[in-house]
Design a protein around this motif. Structure first.
Motif, mmCIF file in Angstrom:
data_model
loop_
_atom_site.group_PDB
_atom_site.id
_atom_site.type_symbol
_atom_site.label_atom_id
_atom_site.label_comp_id
_atom_site.label_asym_id
_atom_site.label_seq_id
_atom_site.Cartn_x
_atom_site.Cartn_y
_atom_site.Cartn_z
ATOM 1 N N GLY A 21 -25.026 6.433 -14.180
ATOM 2 C CA GLY A 21 -25.346 5.788 -15.391
ATOM 3 C C GLY A 21 -24.699 6.236 -16.704
ATOM 4 N N ASP A 22 -23.909 6.959 -16.632
ATOM 5 C CA ASP A 22 -23.323 7.659 -17.873
ATOM 6 C C ASP A 22 -21.740 7.580 -17.569
ATOM 7 N N ILE A 23 -21.122 7.536 -18.902
ATOM 8 C CA ILE A 23 -19.510 7.662 -18.728
ATOM 9 C C ILE A 23 -19.082 8.870 -18.148
ATOM 10 N N PRO A 24 -18.175 9.112 -17.568
ATOM 11 C CA PRO A 24 -17.427 10.325 -16.697
ATOM 12 C C PRO A 24 -16.784 11.310 -17.993
ATOM 13 N N PHE A 25 -16.371 10.766 -19.063
ATOM 14 C CA PHE A 25 -15.877 11.499 -19.996
ATOM 15 C C PHE A 25 -15.752 10.929 -21.324
ATOM 16 N N HIS A 26 -15.453 11.621 -22.331
ATOM 17 C CA HIS A 26 -15.630 10.950 -23.846
ATOM 18 C C HIS A 26 -14.155 10.576 -24.234
ATOM 19 N N THR A 27 -13.079 11.159 -23.788
ATOM 20 C CA THR A 27 -11.778 10.960 -24.407
ATOM 21 C C THR A 27 -10.892 10.963 -23.046
ATOM 22 N N VAL A 28 -10.039 9.808 -23.192
ATOM 23 C CA VAL A 28 -8.819 10.028 -22.114
ATOM 24 C C VAL A 28 -7.613 10.196 -22.952
ATOM 25 N N TYR A 29 -7.051 11.464 -22.680
ATOM 26 C CA TYR A 29 -5.761 11.777 -23.049
ATOM 27 C C TYR A 29 -4.641 11.530 -22.281
ATOM 28 N N LEU A 30 -3.479 10.533 -22.479
ATOM 29 C CA LEU A 30 -2.531 10.413 -21.831
ATOM 30 C C LEU A 30 -1.260 10.812 -22.079
ATOM 31 N N HIS A 31 -0.698 11.742 -21.215
ATOM 32 C CA HIS A 31 0.609 12.197 -21.778
ATOM 33 C C HIS A 31 1.879 11.464 -20.925
ATOM 34 N N GLY A 32 3.053 11.715 -21.488
ATOM 35 C CA GLY A 32 4.120 11.058 -20.769
ATOM 36 C C GLY A 32 4.553 11.645 -19.597
ATOM 37 N N LEU A 33 5.900 10.801 -19.405
ATOM 38 C CA LEU A 33 6.487 11.390 -18.216
ATOM 39 C C LEU A 33 7.586 12.417 -18.686
ATOM 40 N N ILE A 34 7.739 13.417 -17.826
ATOM 41 C CA ILE A 34 9.110 14.349 -17.991
ATOM 42 C C ILE A 34 10.345 13.722 -17.580
ATOM 43 N N ARG A 35 11.282 13.790 -18.434
ATOM 44 C CA ARG A 35 12.601 13.273 -18.183
ATOM 45 C C ARG A 35 13.579 14.409 -18.557
ATOM 46 N N ASP A 36 14.785 14.206 -17.890
ATOM 47 C CA ASP A 36 15.837 15.140 -18.044
ATOM 48 C C ASP A 36 16.377 14.886 -19.595
ATOM 49 N N GLU A 37 17.248 15.683 -19.958
ATOM 50 C CA GLU A 37 17.926 15.606 -21.258
ATOM 51 C C GLU A 37 18.528 14.486 -21.612
ATOM 52 N N LYS A 38 19.041 13.565 -20.686
ATOM 53 C CA LYS A 38 19.537 12.265 -20.886
ATOM 54 C C LYS A 38 18.527 11.146 -20.942
ATOM 55 N N GLY A 39 17.325 11.419 -20.820
ATOM 56 C CA GLY A 39 16.023 10.448 -20.614
ATOM 57 C C GLY A 39 16.188 9.980 -19.231
ATOM 58 N N GLU A 40 16.852 10.270 -17.993
ATOM 59 C CA GLU A 40 16.783 9.792 -16.892
ATOM 60 C C GLU A 40 15.296 10.353 -16.240
ATOM 61 N N LYS A 41 14.746 9.755 -15.540
ATOM 62 C CA LYS A 41 13.579 10.045 -14.635
ATOM 63 C C LYS A 41 14.059 11.082 -13.595
ATOM 64 N N ILE A 73 8.906 12.849 -22.408
ATOM 65 C CA ILE A 73 9.414 14.179 -22.778
ATOM 66 C C ILE A 73 10.840 14.562 -22.330
ATOM 67 N N LYS A 74 11.779 14.732 -22.943
ATOM 68 C CA LYS A 74 13.198 15.184 -22.610
ATOM 69 C C LYS A 74 13.153 16.729 -22.520
ATOM 70 N N LEU A 75 13.479 16.956 -21.116
ATOM 71 C CA LEU A 75 13.231 18.647 -20.897
ATOM 72 C C LEU A 75 14.802 19.085 -20.688
ATOM 73 N N ALA A 76 15.223 19.491 -21.626
ATOM 74 C CA ALA A 76 16.623 20.349 -21.711
ATOM 75 C C ALA A 76 16.636 21.551 -21.364
ATOM 76 N N PRO A 77 17.605 22.344 -20.680
ATOM 77 C CA PRO A 77 17.568 23.752 -20.846
ATOM 78 C C PRO A 77 17.789 24.160 -22.268
ATOM 79 N N SER A 78 18.002 23.643 -23.156
ATOM 80 C CA SER A 78 18.047 24.341 -24.571
ATOM 81 C C SER A 78 16.689 24.520 -25.119
ATOM 82 N N ARG A 79 15.875 23.329 -24.660
ATOM 83 C CA ARG A 79 14.208 23.736 -25.071
ATOM 84 C C ARG A 79 13.737 25.105 -24.163
ATOM 85 N N LEU A 80 13.967 25.277 -22.890
ATOM 86 C CA LEU A 80 13.472 26.472 -22.398
ATOM 87 C C LEU A 80 14.362 27.615 -23.178
#
Length: 888
Positions: A512-532, A569-576
């Motif tokens: 009888g009540d909502i399951p949560f107040h906020t839905v936070y949606l993050h993006g997908l992680i891609r490589d440094e070239k933007g590829e999945k 998100i583009k995850l490149a070795p440079s970020r690490l």
């Protein structure tokens, strides 16, 4: 009683994550920091972890989820809120069964040879081993979950919740069993929901086939199809009632090729006049649109497929053939009989099983469905009226559009792993017994001759209950009363329909009540070239391997840097590497402050009335950063909050304040207070500010700092339960910020000039500074400018210097000041002139050659336009360079 891990007398020179992380995680867990206390006077902060599938190990997407949720959890815990982050894993019916079946295949077995019970046991063993691995991996990532409340979708509590929800929906008439067109995967041998099908554009063919009319040997009606093998299941030919081309034959009958079955020619509005010939074959058992036509027209259903996608007895002479082999055979026969008119290339969308990528077959089948329309309306209202907020807001429209056009949900699966459907069939009276507990007899006639439905429920059915089944529903538990509704549901935007929408529907329906107040949606992680990221591309990052190399905090830093809701998100070795470098920067800064405490041996109280400009500046900047970070965290802008903490610590505290403090300490001046109290205060506050993002290194550094503080400093046992910093408005000092901003700008401009002209690090450069009204405030920092910019001598000018064009000086016009650097103090002017002259001569030669080529008519006529254009661009670039060289 758990003791705080001991701190070494002297901090090691380098940070070693492996020695620190396990130590502190064990300490936090043993102290019970992850477990919230129910306090009716306080509103709790609650996240229920999206349960990873027990198909394998965590991937980098799970690491992002864990990082973002842990940032929120640690932040709210430090704010003094009862904070629950409840972990768990999902049995992932079809996905896990596919993984184990692949393992069996390597042993020369399949589930049918092994048998149902033994196969289920193998899957159960696999799931249990993965569950333990996933828990350990979350712990390696620093996830501060309450492990005492960990749940598995097949645990008794969630399983009873599943049965209860099914029975309630059935009793309300919202669950029904009926024959509908479903998506059938021949490889997985189960029905799939629409969301479990990937649609891909395939370069196929459109086949035009003639059907003889029953009343004439010479008349035909031609239809077009992309799946000629389904001709065997046709029960009619349909045309649009407004199509005048077929008016004369409407109501007549046609003879089905290959099997010679007589079928009617009917009129139906569903027929598209522009497709093919305007006449379409109707295959009700293998097409959703044809199924609806059949319902309207009263046509029979003829299923031509076995569960493994071979042709069944209704396929006549083609029985036993694979569906694609049947296609080839029937096309050959049609051509022989003169019934194949033509074949055209045709691109069309074909459904594939999301799990195994097998081409799915639309199939009329008796399955269990949920009538979702009555459940969707309250779920739409909850978002429209603002009780549930979706971040980022653009996904609200996506959610509402899908919910407003929702179709019934097929929830039965022909699998062996999952929640068994709680329905028993009576072999005597034929009625159904639907009950939460195991049925022993028919509830209608009392017969013991009953058998349970062999199917299991779609995995997403149990996942839809996750926010309340994990807290004890359907029982009225203390956890359910206090922690439900939950606060935030954080997950990827790619499962908004699979999961978010269904959780909202079922949460409202069950509680009888909502399951949560906020839905936070993050993006997908891609490589440094933007590829999945995918195994096929070879660009997958294993989070555990990554943290072994860089450390957990560096991985968390890389994952949260630049994140914003709903964006990939583009995850490149440079970020690490940047994460690791930041960790090392913090380590070295803390070592310096710790050594200062040990060598100074003074009271660590800040003397507010005597503070020099740089102290007032760093305290003001800290206060502004704290205020901004708290606001950004409230607004779910975690990436930007982290950037501001990083920029403050690295770009202001470490690069400038510490360096100026070193000069003060070396001078030993008694007329100004020691910078050590401010160093300690800013560092300690900043570590608490950063802790939700980088928990391990901040705890280690904070404990090193804490262990050297005077006994009168009241500090918590762990940074994890220390208070999160709050804004101190009294510390804001605009004038100190103005002075230091100009001072830093002066030093940075000199450094940049040195870099531009490649001045050797050992060489001093002469500097003249016009400071205007800021001169009296800047003059005391001559020593800092000298040391940090390698500038000597430094002259302060009373007025702006008007340099003539013949003077060899570099004038740097800044926000409120000017810096003048004589060129001869940076470079050997004669050598520089000679170098520039050589470059000018080379460029002039290049210009002459290109101009000659571009005047050559033979070249202009024969060379491709792109080559000519490229030569013109090259000429323009060299001319531009020549102009700059002459200016220099």
């Amino acid at each position: 009683m758990t003791q705080t891990p001991s701190i070494q007398d002297e901090m090691p020179k380098a940070y070693e994550p492996g020695k620190v992380e396990a130590k502190w995680y064990q300490f936090w867990r043993e102290k019970g920091y992850f477990k919230p206390r129910i306090d009716r006077g306080k509103k709790p902060f609650v996240i229920i972890m999206p349960p990873p599938n027990v198909t394998g190990e965590l991937h980098v997407g799970h690491a992002l989820t864990a990082t973002l949720e842990d940032i929120m959890t640690r932040w709210h815990r430090m704010k003094g809120e009862p904070t629950l982050w409840l972990p768990g894993v999902d049995h992932a019916g079809i996905a896990t069964q596919v993984v184990v079946e692949q393992m069996l295949a390597k042993e020369g077995l399949d589930r049918h040879k092994l048998g149902k019970e033994k196969t289920q046991e193998r899957i159960r063993q696999w799931a249990e081993s993965r569950r333990e691995i996933i828990a350990r991996q979350h712990q390696r990532l620093g996830a501060s979950c309450d492990w005492s409340r960990e749940r598995f979708t097949l645990d008794e509590g969630p399983s009873r919740a599943v049965r209860t929800a099914f029975v309630r929906l059935y009793n309300k008439g919202l669950i029904y069993r009926g024959e509908r067109i479903i998506n059938w995967c021949p490889r997985c041998a189960t029905a799939l929901s629409d969301l479990e099908v990937d649609h891909k554009d395939i370069e196929g063919h459109l086949y035009y086939v003639r059907y003889p009319l029953a009343e004439s040997n010479k008349e035909f009606i031609t239809v077009a199809t992309t799946r000629p093998e389904t001709i065997l299941g046709d029960t009619a030919v349909a045309v649009n009632p407004g199509d005048k081309r077929f008016k004369a034959i409407l109501g007549k009958k046609a003879i089905l090729p290959a099997v010679n079955r007589v079928i009617p020619i009917v009129a139906d509005e569903a027929v598209d006049l522009a497709f093919g010939t305007g006449a379409v074959k109707i295959t009700p058992a293998h097409d959703p649109v044809d199924f609806e036509v059949a319902q309207r027209q009263g046509l029979p259903l003829v299923n031509i497929l076995n569960p493994d996608a071979t042709m069944n007895e209704n396929a006549g002479p083609y029985a036993g053939l694979d569906r694609f082999s049947c296609r080839k055979a029937i096309l050959s026969d049609l051509e022989k009989d003169g019934l194949l008119v033509k074949v055209e290339p045709h691109t069309h969308s074909v459904g594939h099983c999301q799990r195994c990528q097998t081409v799915i077959e639309p199939l009329a089948s008796k399955q269990w469905f949920i009538n979702t329309q009555p459940l969707a309306q309250p779920a739409i209202k909850a978002v429209v009226d603002g009780r549930i907020t979706i971040i980022p807001p653009r996904f609200t429209k996506v959610y509402l559009n899908w919910m407003e056009n929702i179709r019934d949900w097929c929830i039965s699966r022909q699998l062996w792993w999952g929640h068994r459907i709680p329905v028993w069939y009576c072999h005597d009276c034929g009625e159904l017994t639907v009950t939460v507990d195991e049925a022993e007899s028919c509830c209608h006639c009392g017969s013991a001759s009953i058998s349970q439905d062999p199917d299991v429920l779609d995995t997403w059915f149990s996942s839809a209950l996750w926010t309340h089944s994990t807290l004890g529903w359907p029982d009225d538990t203390e956890d359910l009363r206090y922690f439900y509704p939950t606060t935030v549901m954080e997950t990827g935007y790619d499962i908004i329909f699979f999961w978010i929408a269904r959780m909202i529907m079922m949460g409202l329906e069950d509680t009888g009540d909502i399951p949560f107040h906020t839905v936070y949606l993050h993006g997908l992680i891609r490589d440094e070239k933007g590829e999945k990221m995918s195994k096929i591309r070879g660009n997958v990052l294993n989070p555990i391997d990554t943290l072994e190399k860089y450390g957990t905090d560096a991985l968390r830093f890389a994952l949260s840097t630049g994140t914003s809701p709903g964006n990939d998100i583009k995850l490149a070795p440079s970020r690490l590497e940047a994460g690791r470098n930041f960790t090392n920067k913090l380590w070295n800064a803390t070592r310096f402050v710790v050594r200062c405490i040990e060598s100074e041996g003074i009271e660590l109280k800040i003397q507010q009335t005597l503070l020099p400009v740089e102290d007032r500046w760093i305290l003001s900047r800290l206060s502004r950063t704290v205020s901004s970070v708290n606001g950004l965290m409230e607004d779910f802008q975690f990436g930007e909050a982290q950037r501001q903490i990083h920029d403050f610590l690295w770009g202001e505290f470490c690069d400038w304040y510490i360096e100026i403090a070193k000069i003060r300490l070396r001078s030993g001046a008694k007329e100004v207070p020691s910078p050590v109290p401010v160093l300690v205060y800013v560092l300690e506050t900043s570590l608490r500010l950063l802790h939700p993002y980088m928990p391990f290194v901040t705890e280690e550094l904070w404990q090193n700092l804490k262990g050297r503080l005077p006994s009168d400093w009241q500090v918590a046992e762990s940074i994890m339960i220390a208070a999160y910093p709050e804004t101190d408005g009294a510390a804001i000092d605009p004038e100190a910020e103005r002075v230091m901003e100009s001072l830093v700008e002066i030093m940075r401009s000199i450094r940049n000039a040195r870099a531009q002209y490649k001045v050797e690090s050992t060489r001093w450069v002469e500097v003249q500074i016009y400071g205007g009204e800021l001169t009296p405030a800047i003059v005391p920092y001559s020593q800092a400018i000298q040391a940090l910019a390698r500038a000597k001598p430094i002259t302060f000018l009373d007025k702006r210097q008007e340099s003539s064009p013949t003077e060899n000086v570099l004038v740097l016009v800044l926000k409120e000041t000017e810096v003048i650097i004589p060129m001869e103090s940076m470079v050997d002017l004669e050598a520089e002139r000679k170098r520039l002259q050589r470059e000018i001569e080379q460029s002039q030669t290049g210009v002459a050659q290109l101009e000659a080529r571009l005047k050559d008519q033979a070249f202009l006529t024969r060379a491709p336009a792109a080559v000519v254009d490229k030569e013109r661009q090259k000429l323009a670039a060299i001319k531009d360079k020549l102009e700059r060289l002459r200016s220099a």
